[in-house]
Enzyme design. Sequence first.
Site, PDB file in Angstrom:
ATOM      1  N   GLY A 162      29.679 -15.085  -2.582  1.00  0.00           N
ATOM      2  CA  GLY A 162      29.755 -13.715  -3.113  1.00  0.00           C
ATOM      3  C   GLY A 162      30.934 -13.008  -2.453  1.00  0.00           C
ATOM      4  O   GLY A 162      31.872 -13.639  -1.965  1.00  0.00           O
ATOM      5  N   THR A 243      25.285 -14.575   9.150  1.00  0.00           N
ATOM      6  CA  THR A 243      25.302 -13.105   9.139  1.00  0.00           C
ATOM      7  C   THR A 243      24.600 -12.594   7.882  1.00  0.00           C
ATOM      8  O   THR A 243      24.797 -11.445   7.491  1.00  0.00           O
ATOM      9  CB  THR A 243      26.753 -12.557   9.137  1.00  0.00           C
ATOM     10  OG1 THR A 243      27.472 -13.167   8.063  1.00  0.00           O
ATOM     11  CG2 THR A 243      27.462 -12.820  10.443  1.00  0.00           C
ATOM     12  N   ARG A 245      20.783 -13.291   6.166  1.00  0.00           N
ATOM     13  CA  ARG A 245      19.429 -12.872   6.520  1.00  0.00           C
ATOM     14  C   ARG A 245      18.799 -14.002   7.331  1.00  0.00           C
ATOM     15  O   ARG A 245      18.975 -15.188   7.014  1.00  0.00           O
ATOM     16  CB  ARG A 245      18.586 -12.591   5.274  1.00  0.00           C
ATOM     17  CG  ARG A 245      18.927 -11.293   4.571  1.00  0.00           C
ATOM     18  CD  ARG A 245      18.543 -10.047   5.395  1.00  0.00           C
ATOM     19  NE  ARG A 245      18.813  -8.788   4.715  1.00  0.00           N
ATOM     20  CZ  ARG A 245      19.908  -8.051   4.903  1.00  0.00           C
ATOM     21  NH1 ARG A 245      20.846  -8.434   5.754  1.00  0.00           N
ATOM     22  NH2 ARG A 245      20.057  -6.909   4.248  1.00  0.00           N
ATOM     23  N   GLU A 274      13.107 -10.110  12.977  1.00  0.00           N
ATOM     24  CA  GLU A 274      13.786  -9.089  13.797  1.00  0.00           C
ATOM     25  C   GLU A 274      12.840  -7.957  14.153  1.00  0.00           C
ATOM     26  O   GLU A 274      12.027  -7.577  13.322  1.00  0.00           O
ATOM     27  CB  GLU A 274      14.998  -8.535  13.013  1.00  0.00           C
ATOM     28  CG  GLU A 274      16.039  -9.602  12.768  1.00  0.00           C
ATOM     29  CD  GLU A 274      17.222  -9.122  11.920  1.00  0.00           C
ATOM     30  OE1 GLU A 274      17.347  -7.904  11.702  1.00  0.00           O
ATOM     31  OE2 GLU A 274      17.997  -9.971  11.483  1.00  0.00           O
ATOM     32  N   HIS A 292      22.135  -8.118  14.865  1.00  0.00           N
ATOM     33  CA  HIS A 292      22.351  -7.624  13.493  1.00  0.00           C
ATOM     34  C   HIS A 292      23.417  -6.517  13.451  1.00  0.00           C
ATOM     35  O   HIS A 292      23.126  -5.370  13.112  1.00  0.00           O
ATOM     36  CB  HIS A 292      21.038  -7.148  12.862  1.00  0.00           C
ATOM     37  CG  HIS A 292      21.064  -7.243  11.360  1.00  0.00           C
ATOM     38  ND1 HIS A 292      19.952  -7.504  10.595  1.00  0.00           N
ATOM     39  CD2 HIS A 292      22.083  -7.105  10.460  1.00  0.00           C
ATOM     40  CE1 HIS A 292      20.291  -7.529   9.305  1.00  0.00           C
ATOM     41  NE2 HIS A 292      21.580  -7.285   9.210  1.00  0.00           N
TER      42      HIS A 292
HETATM   43  C1  GLV Z   1      23.182  -5.650   6.288  1.00  0.00           C
HETATM   44  O1  GLV Z   1      22.631  -6.595   6.753  1.00  0.00           O
HETATM   45  C2  GLV Z   1      23.160  -5.298   4.892  1.00  0.00           C
HETATM   46  O2  GLV Z   1      22.492  -5.982   4.078  1.00  0.00           O
HETATM   47  O3  GLV Z   1      23.785  -4.295   4.542  1.00  0.00           O
END
Ligand code: GLV
Length: 330
Positions: A162, A243, A245, A274, A292
């Site tokens: 993406g 980075t 989920r 988390e 995060h």
């Molecule tokens: C951060 O993790 C977002 O989805 O904006």
Amino acid sequence: MKPSASRIFVTRIIPDRALKVLYEAFGRRSVHVAPQDGAIARADLLAGVRGANALLAILTDVIDAEVMDAAGPGLKIVANMAVGYNNVDVDAATRRRIAVSNTPGVLTETTADCAWALMMAAARRLGEGERLLRAGQWAGWGPMMLLGMDVHGKTLGIFGMGRIGQAMARRAAGFDMRVIYHDVSPMPPEQEAALRATYVDKPTLLRESDFISIHCPLLPETRHAFGKAEFDAMKPTAVLVNTSRGPVVDEAALARALQDGAIFAAGLDVYEDEPNIHPDLPACQNAVLIPHLGSASLETRSRMAEIAARNIVARLRGEVPPNCVNPEAL
Ligand code: GLV
């Protein structure tokens, strides 16, 4: 809806820029910001949302049918201050004709910067080096000390192509890397050519990548997309970066893979539960662990909050919110 008749509930202290947008549109008295600088307790969320026409939520708030029903029939929008919206029950919102919006675009480059930093830090063992130095244990330059992996010239595997995955591919060009990627389907050939990225199946991605960076959304089909079988299929010199989920990665299996040397290192920004992390991860010296922070730059967090606020303004003025993820609800 008359601005003065609106009630906007914001679940946590957010950047001023967004509050200014809401104050200007609805007046200060219409905007209720939960006062804590921490995740809102469920009971406070259920109480705070009562009678709200708009809810500005953050990604750790679980916005399900119970919350929507607690708000009552006046709730028109849940504006999530995140690009990911797996914390919102979109189907339940759609059934109630509640719009859900997110904040795509603004955090693309910031999150890719963070993923890149994690990749470099994990490859070059920067966390271990910093810990050694701070502990006063550095005995001086050593020819064999903390040897890591080169990043330049290697193969970067992107899982989920993406916006953020594509931003990673652009960065890879500067490091003279070969880029392969896997997603549900390939990009159009012109886009592949522009990014110098080649579509591969998942087994090839696992087998050929020196670095794998995860950028898919969390969906039932991506939950634990990386587990023992995947780590066993990766190179023992490979570095995994997540980075996206946390639940996309089986954290217990990752901790074992890092301990056993199935892969070289990992850089993690997100976790399965988390703010808890798997108890074996902190002991893995070859894991770079950050809390995060993907979109956590001053500029980007302000823009994300402002976008969430602008979606609320649009919806309560009877317009389609610019970042509505369920337009069928309207
Ligand atoms: C951060 O993790 C977002 O989805 O904006």
